[in-house]
Design an enzyme around this catalytic site. Structure first.
Site, PDB file in Angstrom:
ATOM      1  CB  THR A  93      -0.883   0.036   1.266  1.00 62.20           C
ATOM      2  OG1 THR A  93      -1.646  -1.168   1.311  1.00 62.20           O
ATOM      3  CG2 THR A  93      -1.822   1.236   1.241  1.00 62.20           C
ATOM      4  CE  LYS A 168      -5.077  -1.019   1.566  1.00 61.52           C
ATOM      5  NZ  LYS A 168      -5.537  -2.190   2.260  1.00 61.52           N
ATOM      6  CE  LYS A 243       1.669   2.292   4.100  1.00 60.63           C
ATOM      7  NZ  LYS A 243       2.138   0.989   3.668  1.00 60.63           N
TER       8      LYS A 243
HETATM    9  P1  NAD Z   1       6.027  -5.979   7.142  1.00 54.33           P
HETATM   10  O1  NAD Z   1       6.796  -4.850   7.743  1.00 54.33           O
HETATM   11  O2  NAD Z   1       5.704  -7.179   7.961  1.00 54.33           O
HETATM   12  O3  NAD Z   1       6.795  -6.496   5.824  1.00 54.33           O
HETATM   13  C1  NAD Z   1       7.537  -5.676   4.953  1.00 54.33           C
HETATM   14  C2  NAD Z   1       8.820  -6.434   4.646  1.00 54.33           C
HETATM   15  O4  NAD Z   1       9.574  -5.710   3.671  1.00 54.33           O
HETATM   16  C3  NAD Z   1       9.736  -6.570   5.885  1.00 54.33           C
HETATM   17  O5  NAD Z   1       9.955  -7.949   6.154  1.00 54.33           O
HETATM   18  C4  NAD Z   1      11.003  -5.829   5.482  1.00 54.33           C
HETATM   19  O6  NAD Z   1      12.179  -6.426   5.985  1.00 54.33           O
HETATM   20  C5  NAD Z   1      10.932  -5.938   3.968  1.00 54.33           C
HETATM   21  N1  NAD Z   1      11.779  -4.959   3.285  1.00 54.33           N
HETATM   22  C6  NAD Z   1      11.846  -3.614   3.492  1.00 54.33           C
HETATM   23  N2  NAD Z   1      12.739  -3.053   2.637  1.00 54.33           N
HETATM   24  C7  NAD Z   1      13.232  -4.080   1.882  1.00 54.33           C
HETATM   25  C8  NAD Z   1      14.189  -4.149   0.842  1.00 54.33           C
HETATM   26  N3  NAD Z   1      14.843  -3.070   0.414  1.00 54.33           N
HETATM   27  N4  NAD Z   1      14.462  -5.367   0.283  1.00 54.33           N
HETATM   28  C9  NAD Z   1      13.831  -6.480   0.735  1.00 54.33           C
HETATM   29  N5  NAD Z   1      12.904  -6.479   1.720  1.00 54.33           N
HETATM   30  C10 NAD Z   1      12.626  -5.289   2.292  1.00 54.33           C
HETATM   31  O7  NAD Z   1       4.699  -5.315   6.558  1.00 54.33           O
HETATM   32  P2  NAD Z   1       3.365  -6.077   6.079  1.00 54.33           P
HETATM   33  O8  NAD Z   1       2.376  -6.085   7.183  1.00 54.33           O
HETATM   34  O9  NAD Z   1       3.758  -7.344   5.384  1.00 54.33           O
HETATM   35  O10 NAD Z   1       2.815  -5.020   5.015  1.00 54.33           O
HETATM   36  C11 NAD Z   1       3.374  -4.899   3.711  1.00 54.33           C
HETATM   37  C12 NAD Z   1       2.528  -3.933   2.921  1.00 54.33           C
HETATM   38  O11 NAD Z   1       1.178  -4.411   2.863  1.00 54.33           O
HETATM   39  C13 NAD Z   1       2.463  -2.520   3.532  1.00 54.33           C
HETATM   40  O12 NAD Z   1       2.503  -1.592   2.485  1.00 54.33           O
HETATM   41  C14 NAD Z   1       1.125  -2.521   4.241  1.00 54.33           C
HETATM   42  O13 NAD Z   1       0.576  -1.220   4.354  1.00 54.33           O
HETATM   43  C15 NAD Z   1       0.301  -3.390   3.330  1.00 54.33           C
HETATM   44  N6  NAD Z   1      -0.851  -4.043   3.982  1.00 54.33           N
HETATM   45  C16 NAD Z   1      -0.698  -4.655   5.189  1.00 54.33           C
HETATM   46  C17 NAD Z   1      -1.796  -5.257   5.782  1.00 54.33           C
HETATM   47  C18 NAD Z   1      -1.668  -5.947   7.128  1.00 54.33           C
HETATM   48  O14 NAD Z   1      -2.703  -6.263   7.724  1.00 54.33           O
HETATM   49  N7  NAD Z   1      -0.475  -6.219   7.614  1.00 54.33           N
HETATM   50  C19 NAD Z   1      -3.042  -5.249   5.140  1.00 54.33           C
HETATM   51  C20 NAD Z   1      -3.154  -4.661   3.888  1.00 54.33           C
HETATM   52  C21 NAD Z   1      -2.039  -4.051   3.323  1.00 54.33           C
END
Ligand code: NAD
Length: 296
Positions: A93, A168, A243
């Site tokens: 997102t 979204k 966010k």
């Molecule tokens: P998270 O922080 O658990 O996962 C993100 C991952 O990206 C981390 O493991 C981090 O180490 C990795 N990362 C960051 N920079 C990187 C790079 N340069 N190279 C490789 N890996 C890298 O977050 P999440 O909960 O998995 O959310 C991910 C996305 O999905 C976000 O944008 C969030 O807003 C969206 N989202 C989350 C949810 C939820 O319920 N968690 C729901 C809908 C949307």
């Protein structure tokens, strides 16, 4: 079956990559964090040494990263190593402007691209029941659809570059506002001596009906599966709602839309986070409203 690179194996990306493996794809993943890499590996994802290593030979690349700056930085780094004609899908997102910029980067490298943020949370990622909101050209969307179907149950083509992110943040702005509205109604009902169940029974079949009430009821009891019954453990964390509300307000400012309720919802969730509740489910905002009443 496709060779797929998956960058960002966190709470969402890890189980999504695992579902691609379950569907028979060959998935080579990368994450900066060792625990995320290990969890994905245990679920059948092969792990590359770098994101560039992961995309070599891939027909599809999926990214699931925290924010726009991460997506632009990772895409800039890996696009020169992606095969011409391949497809890159970003499921994070992020802000609409960064999404459009990412599509531009891909086009300059002769790579197809789709922005495909999701709704459904970690449960949806684990159960392959996510909704994907997609932006991009028809050819790119057609190529993305079968991959997304392995991770979700509803795939919507919303329009051109950035349209998925636009859908979204508009949806989540409705959600943030409606959750506060439902919580306000319950706190008022409490003061008026009306039981939670009585308000639920009336509003859930009347014009106050909405998802925040009938699926995600912010008081324990009427909807046993809602986080209110589990001490407001997420679910969907308040920090993530904040966010998304911030993204909606950035977009409203840039686009010149009037969204006063969205702006107020952002302020309320910002105060909730500042009070130390960013890790609670976003429906826990009801407790913040009760506290505010106590302060009057
Ligand atoms: P998270 O922080 O658990 O996962 C993100 C991952 O990206 C981390 O493991 C981090 O180490 C990795 N990362 C960051 N920079 C990187 C790079 N340069 N190279 C490789 N890996 C890298 O977050 P999440 O909960 O998995 O959310 C991910 C996305 O999905 C976000 O944008 C969030 O807003 C969206 N989202 C989350 C949810 C939820 O319920 N968690 C729901 C809908 C949307």
């Amino acid at each position: 079956m496709a060779n797929i690179a998956f960058i960002g194996l966190g709470n969402m990306g890890g189980p999504m990559a695992a579902n691609l493996v379950k569907a028979g794809h060959k998935v080579l993943g990368f994450d900066l964090v060792a625990t995320s890499r290990d969890a994905a590996q245990a679920a059948g994802v092969s792990i590359a040494a770098t994101s560039i290593e992961a995309v070599k030979g891939a027909e599809m690349v999926v990214t699931m990263l925290p924010a726009g700056k991460h997506v632009l930085s990772v895409w800039s780094e890996l696009l020169p190593a992606v095969a011409k004609g391949a497809l890159v899908i970003d499921c994070s997102t992020i802000d609409v402007a960064s999404a459009v910029e990412a599509h531009g980067l891909a086009a300059r490298h002769g790579v197809m691209s789709v922005d495909a943020p999701v709704s459904g949370g970690v449960g949806g990622a684990q159960g392959a029941t996510l909704t994907f909101m997609c932006g991009g050209g028809d050819k790119a969307f057609a190529a993305a659809r079968p991959i997304l179907e392995a991770m979700g149950k509803k795939i919507v083509h919303c329009g051109d570059a950035g349209a998925g992110q636009a859908a979204k943040i508009c949806n989540n702005m409705i959600l943030g506002i409606s959750m506060i509205g439902v919580c306000e109604a319950f706190t008022l009902a409490e003061k008026l001596g009306l039981s939670h169940q009585a308000l639920f029974d009336v509003a859930s079949t009347s014009s106050g009906q909405c998802w925040s009430l009938t699926t995600y009821c912010p008081v324990p009891g009427p909807v046993p599966t809602s986080p209110a019954n589990n001490d407001y453990k997420p679910g969907f964390a308040a920090a993530l709602m904040l966010k998304d509300l911030r993204l909606s307000q950035e977009a409203a400012k840039t686009a010149g839309a009037a969204t006063p309720m969205g702006a107020h919802a952002e302020e309320i969730y910002a105060a909730f986070e500042k009070a130390g509740h960013g890790g609670a489910d976003f429906s826990g905002i009801i407790n913040y409203l009760r506290e505010q009443a106590g302060k009057k």
